[in-house]
Design an enzyme around this catalytic site. Sequence first.
Site, PDB file in Angstrom:
ATOM      1  N   GLY A 233     -16.647   1.663  -3.002  1.00 36.99           N
ATOM      2  CA  GLY A 233     -17.766   3.232  -3.617  1.00 36.99           C
ATOM      3  C   GLY A 233     -19.080   2.395  -4.468  1.00 36.99           C
ATOM      4  O   GLY A 233     -19.147   3.527  -4.190  1.00 36.99           O
TER       5      GLY A 233
ATOM      6  N   PRO B 114     -16.817  -3.065   2.275  1.00 39.06           N
ATOM      7  CA  PRO B 114     -17.942  -2.989   3.067  1.00 39.06           C
ATOM      8  C   PRO B 114     -18.828  -2.084   1.957  1.00 39.06           C
ATOM      9  O   PRO B 114     -19.901  -2.316   1.771  1.00 39.06           O
ATOM     10  CB  PRO B 114     -18.116  -2.679   3.954  1.00 39.06           C
ATOM     11  CG  PRO B 114     -16.831  -1.558   4.657  1.00 39.06           C
ATOM     12  CD  PRO B 114     -15.581  -2.638   3.212  1.00 39.06           C
TER      13      PRO B 114
ATOM     14  N   TYR C  22       0.982  -1.170   0.219  1.00 39.34           N
ATOM     15  CA  TYR C  22      -0.315  -0.176   0.370  1.00 39.34           C
ATOM     16  C   TYR C  22       1.009   1.422   0.320  1.00 39.34           C
ATOM     17  O   TYR C  22       2.173   1.000   1.037  1.00 39.34           O
ATOM     18  CB  TYR C  22      -0.878  -0.116   1.050  1.00 39.34           C
ATOM     19  CG  TYR C  22      -2.179  -0.567   1.175  1.00 39.34           C
ATOM     20  CD1 TYR C  22      -2.847  -2.014   0.329  1.00 39.34           C
ATOM     21  CD2 TYR C  22      -2.690  -1.456   1.840  1.00 39.34           C
ATOM     22  CE1 TYR C  22      -3.187  -2.599   0.880  1.00 39.34           C
ATOM     23  CE2 TYR C  22      -4.077  -2.090   2.553  1.00 39.34           C
ATOM     24  CZ  TYR C  22      -4.491  -3.288   1.202  1.00 39.34           C
ATOM     25  OH  TYR C  22      -4.817  -4.187   0.889  1.00 39.34           O
TER      26      TYR C  22
END
Length: 346
Positions: free
Chosen positions: A212, A208, A55
């Site tokens: 988007g 979750p 990341y």
Amino acid sequence: MKTRELGRTGIQVSPYCLGTMMFGQMGNPDPDDCVRIIHRALDSGINVVDTADVYGPHGMSEEILGKALKGRRDDVVLATKVNGAMGEDPNRGGSSRRWIITEVEHSLRRLRTDHIDLYQLHHPDPRTDIEETLSALTDLVRGGKVRAIGSSNLPASEIVEAQWVAERRGLQRLRTEQPTYSLLNRGIEREILPVCQRYGMGTLVWSPLAMGLLTGRYRKGGPPVRNARMNWVPRHLTDERKLDAVERLIPLAEEAGLSLTHLAMAFAITHPAVTSAIIGPRTMEQLEDLLAGAAVTLDDDVLDRIDQIVAPGTDIGPLDVSYTPPAVERAALRRRPADERAAVTR
């Protein structure tokens, strides 16, 4: 926030987990702003933070997190991941002993800590024997550099195999799994979540908000999506079936007095096998909105209506980034060599 048990590790975690994939050049390039977001999340009661070596990219997210946790490390359940490619060298990635033992030292340095609470395999690695991987992770646990180990995106069969190998060889067991789960992708309800419950594994579910789609920003018939996510999950963001489901979920949320975002987050943490749902804010405004819905619960009537829109145990189309087994991805594994096929037809 009330805490939940992370499987049978004895570790207590909040139902929201702060994900840091958007911290760094991939999302928010301002390290100081990212630190403020992390501190706000911790002050709100979130006590588990998830990152990965890739990341940022290439460790930037871990570096930002290490800076943010100065003086607060003991109050945080720190999770990171290994497996993704960290360079062009083919050995700088994967789940081999060689790479795991090397890369954990890099993550510890970037995170400015002497131990990782949860060290996870970011993706399946069909090239590497699971015993090889578990053996390396076991040594890290016994050496005190890692407290618990987990996986991400593993198929149910591979979770079971890893549990059996650990038992037979006296190795550390995978204690957690990190699959994708949302109102639009409920496939893990069929096998993954029951298997995790059977083996006492905690689950930290990612996306979750369905990348988007469950924020209400992407609507059917709306303007074309023109952002960086279209380079990553183009089929997902333009899937007509998913957009149709979103159009049915929005009025359901409104009738319940909720935003679509709050409905989606409440759904993700309702399943008894889900320990924590990973949120990935890029801005303070996004974090504040997510925190505002942290206390939302859904009654059976709302859950029943959700089931009518997206059936339990089903995915409305796969994510572009979902794991595809080699036997499906590579045509050569599904076809006999040409000379063998020719011999059969003679």
